[in-house]
Design an enzyme around this catalytic site. Structure first.
Site: not given
Ligand SMILES: [Zn+2]
Length: 160
Positions: A119-121
């Site tokens: 996951v990454h923003l």
């Protein structure tokens, strides 16, 4: 013209599964920040420049740990990812003076995630009129020199 929507992204999403290893884990483990497009490193999360940007200065903040389930982020990881996003916005403000930002999570392939298991923003700077995407397309043609320069400028402007 409005139909032009980041076509290189589609190519990237289509080929993401074929890439060897995880781009975020590779960046976390890389010795060379420039080659890995790493802008900033924290003990629990890392900021990298998106190689397939929606706009100049498009950053991604990922936990250092390979985790694909948003709900499994630890308190430390969740906090640091957002603190680094704040700092990234600070650096972007200083270097590019955008008029706004989009910050968000694409969770799952259907939601637009190119990499689904780490996951990454995303932090995307925005300017009035950027929705015609011609400046974005123009940027793509000058990769990779443009990306390297952007990485350096943001790293230098990173708030201490
Ligand atoms: Zn990973």
């Amino acid at each position: 013209m409005k139909q032009i929507w980041a076509p290189w992204r589609l190519e990237y999403i289509a080929s993401a599964d074929e890439q060897e290893g995880c781009v975020f884990c590779k960046a976390v483990e890389a010795d060379d920040d420039e080659a890995a497009l790493v802008v900033h490193r924290g003990p629990d999360a890392t900021v990298i420049l998106n190689k397939y940007p929606y706009a100049s200065g498009h950053l991604m903040v990922a936990p250092n740990r390979h985790v694909g389930d948003f709900g499994e982020l630890t308190d430390e990881e969740a906090l640091q990812v957002h603190r680094l996003a704040q700092s990234g916005i600070g650096a972007l403000a200083q270097v590019y003076e955008p008029q706004g930002y989009n910050a968000g999570w694409n969770l799952g392939r259907i939601a637009g995630a190119g990499v689904v298991d780490h996951v990454h923003l995303h932090v995307v700077p925005r300017w009035a009129g950027d929705t015609n995407f011609m400046p974005v397309l123009a940027d793509v043609k000058v990769i990779p020199e443009h990306l390297l320069e952007t990485r350096q400028r943001l790293a230098d402007a990173w708030p201490s």
